[in-house]
Design an enzyme around this catalytic site. Structure first.
Site, PDB file in Angstrom:
ATOM      1  N   LYS A  13       0.845  -1.216   0.000  1.00 10.06           N
ATOM      2  CA  LYS A  13       0.000   0.000   0.000  1.00 10.06           C
ATOM      3  C   LYS A  13       0.876   1.259   0.000  1.00 10.06           C
ATOM      4  CE  LYS A  13      -1.904  -1.120   3.969  1.00 10.06           C
ATOM      5  NZ  LYS A  13      -1.180  -2.375   4.262  1.00 10.06           N
ATOM      6  N   ARG A  86      -9.575   1.017   8.993  1.00  9.08           N
ATOM      7  CA  ARG A  86      -9.111  -0.332   9.290  1.00  9.08           C
ATOM      8  C   ARG A  86     -10.168  -1.173   9.994  1.00  9.08           C
ATOM      9  NH1 ARG A  86      -3.281   0.577   9.026  1.00  9.08           N
ATOM     10  NH2 ARG A  86      -2.219  -1.382   9.383  1.00  9.08           N
ATOM     11  N   ARG A 125      11.720  -5.979   4.617  1.00  6.33           N
ATOM     12  CA  ARG A 125      11.575  -4.526   4.483  1.00  6.33           C
ATOM     13  C   ARG A 125      12.643  -3.795   5.302  1.00  6.33           C
ATOM     14  NH1 ARG A 125       5.935  -1.929   5.376  1.00  6.33           N
ATOM     15  NH2 ARG A 125       5.906  -3.377   7.113  1.00  6.33           N
ATOM     16  N   ARG A 159      11.655  -2.217  10.849  1.00  9.60           N
ATOM     17  CA  ARG A 159      10.640  -1.702  11.783  1.00  9.60           C
ATOM     18  C   ARG A 159      10.483  -2.686  12.936  1.00  9.60           C
ATOM     19  NH1 ARG A 159       5.451   0.020   8.212  1.00  9.60           N
ATOM     20  NH2 ARG A 159       4.381  -1.220   9.781  1.00  9.60           N
ATOM     21  N   ARG A 170      -0.366  -8.964  13.357  1.00 10.13           N
ATOM     22  CA  ARG A 170      -0.948  -7.922  12.493  1.00 10.13           C
ATOM     23  C   ARG A 170      -1.832  -8.561  11.419  1.00 10.13           C
ATOM     24  NH1 ARG A 170       4.381  -5.213  10.724  1.00 10.13           N
ATOM     25  NH2 ARG A 170       3.089  -4.167   9.191  1.00 10.13           N
TER      26      ARG A 170
HETATM   27  P1  AP5 Z   1       4.937  -1.624   1.868  1.00 10.69           P
HETATM   28  O1  AP5 Z   1       4.597  -0.821   0.678  1.00 10.69           O
HETATM   29  O2  AP5 Z   1       5.675  -0.981   2.984  1.00 10.69           O
HETATM   30  O3  AP5 Z   1       3.616  -2.375   2.385  1.00 10.69           O
HETATM   31  P2  AP5 Z   1       2.347  -1.828   3.183  1.00 10.69           P
HETATM   32  O4  AP5 Z   1       1.147  -2.488   2.614  1.00 10.69           O
HETATM   33  O5  AP5 Z   1       2.370  -0.346   3.236  1.00 10.69           O
HETATM   34  O6  AP5 Z   1       2.690  -2.489   4.577  1.00 10.69           O
HETATM   35  P3  AP5 Z   1       2.645  -1.957   6.062  1.00 10.69           P
HETATM   36  O7  AP5 Z   1       3.308  -3.087   6.859  1.00 10.69           O
HETATM   37  O8  AP5 Z   1       3.259  -0.605   6.215  1.00 10.69           O
HETATM   38  O9  AP5 Z   1       1.160  -1.916   6.324  1.00 10.69           O
HETATM   39  P4  AP5 Z   1       0.437  -1.991   7.644  1.00 10.69           P
HETATM   40  O10 AP5 Z   1      -0.933  -1.665   7.210  1.00 10.69           O
HETATM   41  O11 AP5 Z   1       0.587  -3.226   8.420  1.00 10.69           O
HETATM   42  O12 AP5 Z   1       1.245  -0.928   8.535  1.00 10.69           O
HETATM   43  P5  AP5 Z   1       0.974   0.580   8.873  1.00 10.69           P
HETATM   44  O13 AP5 Z   1       2.262   1.273   8.776  1.00 10.69           O
HETATM   45  O14 AP5 Z   1      -0.202   1.109   8.135  1.00 10.69           O
HETATM   46  O15 AP5 Z   1       5.747  -2.919   1.366  1.00 10.69           O
HETATM   47  C1  AP5 Z   1       6.221  -3.876   2.294  1.00 10.69           C
HETATM   48  C2  AP5 Z   1       7.594  -4.396   1.801  1.00 10.69           C
HETATM   49  O16 AP5 Z   1       7.398  -5.133   0.586  1.00 10.69           O
HETATM   50  C3  AP5 Z   1       8.590  -3.277   1.469  1.00 10.69           C
HETATM   51  O17 AP5 Z   1       9.895  -3.728   1.794  1.00 10.69           O
HETATM   52  C4  AP5 Z   1       8.466  -3.096  -0.062  1.00 10.69           C
HETATM   53  O18 AP5 Z   1       9.661  -2.628  -0.662  1.00 10.69           O
HETATM   54  C5  AP5 Z   1       8.109  -4.523  -0.505  1.00 10.69           C
HETATM   55  N1  AP5 Z   1       7.219  -4.568  -1.650  1.00 10.69           N
HETATM   56  C6  AP5 Z   1       6.178  -3.723  -1.936  1.00 10.69           C
HETATM   57  N2  AP5 Z   1       5.556  -4.117  -3.069  1.00 10.69           N
HETATM   58  C7  AP5 Z   1       6.203  -5.250  -3.492  1.00 10.69           C
HETATM   59  C8  AP5 Z   1       6.022  -6.140  -4.608  1.00 10.69           C
HETATM   60  N3  AP5 Z   1       5.035  -5.930  -5.518  1.00 10.69           N
HETATM   61  N4  AP5 Z   1       6.842  -7.203  -4.703  1.00 10.69           N
HETATM   62  C9  AP5 Z   1       7.837  -7.426  -3.791  1.00 10.69           C
HETATM   63  N5  AP5 Z   1       8.069  -6.617  -2.721  1.00 10.69           N
HETATM   64  C10 AP5 Z   1       7.256  -5.543  -2.574  1.00 10.69           C
HETATM   65  O19 AP5 Z   1       0.515   0.457  10.397  1.00 10.69           O
HETATM   66  C11 AP5 Z   1       1.419   0.088  11.421  1.00 10.69           C
HETATM   67  C12 AP5 Z   1       0.674   0.006  12.740  1.00 10.69           C
HETATM   68  O20 AP5 Z   1       0.105   1.303  13.063  1.00 10.69           O
HETATM   69  C13 AP5 Z   1      -0.516  -0.949  12.783  1.00 10.69           C
HETATM   70  O21 AP5 Z   1      -0.126  -2.269  13.062  1.00 10.69           O
HETATM   71  C14 AP5 Z   1      -1.360  -0.332  13.908  1.00 10.69           C
HETATM   72  O22 AP5 Z   1      -0.835  -0.647  15.161  1.00 10.69           O
HETATM   73  C15 AP5 Z   1      -1.183   1.154  13.667  1.00 10.69           C
HETATM   74  N6  AP5 Z   1      -2.196   1.741  12.778  1.00 10.69           N
HETATM   75  C16 AP5 Z   1      -1.991   2.305  11.554  1.00 10.69           C
HETATM   76  N7  AP5 Z   1      -3.157   2.740  11.021  1.00 10.69           N
HETATM   77  C17 AP5 Z   1      -4.118   2.435  11.928  1.00 10.69           C
HETATM   78  C18 AP5 Z   1      -5.537   2.605  11.937  1.00 10.69           C
HETATM   79  N8  AP5 Z   1      -6.183   3.146  10.887  1.00 10.69           N
HETATM   80  N9  AP5 Z   1      -6.212   2.166  13.020  1.00 10.69           N
HETATM   81  C19 AP5 Z   1      -5.585   1.622  14.087  1.00 10.69           C
HETATM   82  N10 AP5 Z   1      -4.248   1.416  14.126  1.00 10.69           N
HETATM   83  C20 AP5 Z   1      -3.515   1.816  13.054  1.00 10.69           C
END
Ligand code: AP5
Length: 232
Positions: A13, A86, A125, A159, A170
């Site tokens: 994402k 979410r 990552r 991270r 997660r």
């Molecule tokens: P990346 O693009 O970083 O993936 P992502 O989908 O953004 O993954 P996240 O782990 O950041 O999502 P998340 O929703 O768990 O975490 P968030 O930060 O929102 O890609 C991942 C890796 O794969 C990278 O190394 C990239 O280079 C690689 N990659 C990408 N595309 C690829 C491809 N096509 N092929 C191969 N490799 C690829 O949230 C973190 C925490 O914050 C949550 O756990 C929660 O505690 C809190 N939080 C955030 N938002 C909320 C909310 N709305 N409500 C409550 N808690 C929240």
């Protein structure tokens, strides 16, 4: 263009939202990035969020709703919301806010990747501790080892919530709370289903087309596109 990026942890994402943001100059709003920034600065929001983020749980709705409510009005014309909503409560809050701002969503880009791939992907990552640029040890390495392409900082880091046991938590949280939003947005005819298990550039091409309203459909388990094809 007013989009939500939906998908499990590690689906891509953030990677895709950043690419689209750069290409179209549309503001990217990631609740995960906002929370990490708040935690790094030690703000009251950051201190409250820390224990939830570190164990892979959802931060309480009122905390993330407030972050979005604070920032969305400033970008109401065009935005890429990543990681929010979410759960159903946050989705209802977003509907309410979008109606108040007269800024309805134009699409929800759902990036699908199977769980077993995600654990592997997230564990590779690496992020720049200074500017937040995201890399992957295999799929997207920096040009110079351990050095950020974007700002030149050294010491790309993992991270803390990317440890395998936290990633599994997660994923469980995602399936219980967030995955049901796929049907909600499908019913609302906003969902654009994208196969995220392909090279970053291929996924980006489909995301661009879905965002611009050229391609992409509701998709889903029974209507998955053939591998490598844009969704029908
Ligand atoms: P990346 O693009 O970083 O993936 P992502 O989908 O953004 O993954 P996240 O782990 O950041 O999502 P998340 O929703 O768990 O975490 P968030 O930060 O929102 O890609 C991942 C890796 O794969 C990278 O190394 C990239 O280079 C690689 N990659 C990408 N595309 C690829 C491809 N096509 N092929 C191969 N490799 C690829 O949230 C973190 C925490 O914050 C949550 O756990 C929660 O505690 C809190 N939080 C955030 N938002 C909320 C909310 N709305 N409500 C409550 N808690 C929240």
């Amino acid at each position: 263009m007013r989009l939500v990026f939906l998908g499990p942890p590690g689906a891509g994402k953030g990677t895709q939202a950043k690419l689209l943001s750069k290409e179209h100059g549309v503001p990217h709003l990631s609740t995960g990035d906002l929370l990490r920034e708040a935690m790094a600065k030690g703000t009251p929001t950051g201190r409250r969020a820390k224990e939830f983020v570190e164990r892979g749980a959802l931060v309480p709705d009122e905390v993330v709703d407030a972050l979005v409510r604070e920032r969305l009005p400033g970008v109401r014309e065009r935005f890429l919301l990543d990681g929010y909503p979410r759960n159903g409560t946050q989705a209802t809050e977003l509907d309410r806010l979008a109606a108040e701002l007269r800024a309805p969503l134009t699409a929800v880009v759902y990036i699908h990747v199977d769980d077993e791939k995600l654990v592997e992907r997230v564990s590779g990552r690496r992020s720049c501790p200074k500017c937040g640029a995201v890399y992957h040890v295999e799929a997207k390495p920096p040009k110079k080892a351990d050095t950020c392409d974007a700002c030149g900082s050294k010491g790309l880091a993992q991270r803390p919530d990317d440890r395998a046991e936290v990633v599994r938590e997660r994923l469980a949280v995602y399936h219980k709370n967030t995955a049901p939003l796929v049907d909600r947005y499908k019913t609302a005819k906003l969902l654009r289903w994208i196969d995220g298990d392909r090279p970053i550039e291929e996924v980006a091409r489909d995301v661009r087309q879905a965002a611009e309203g050229q391609k992409g459909g509701p998709g889903g388990p029974k209507a998955r596109p053939a591998r490598g094809r844009a969704n029908a």
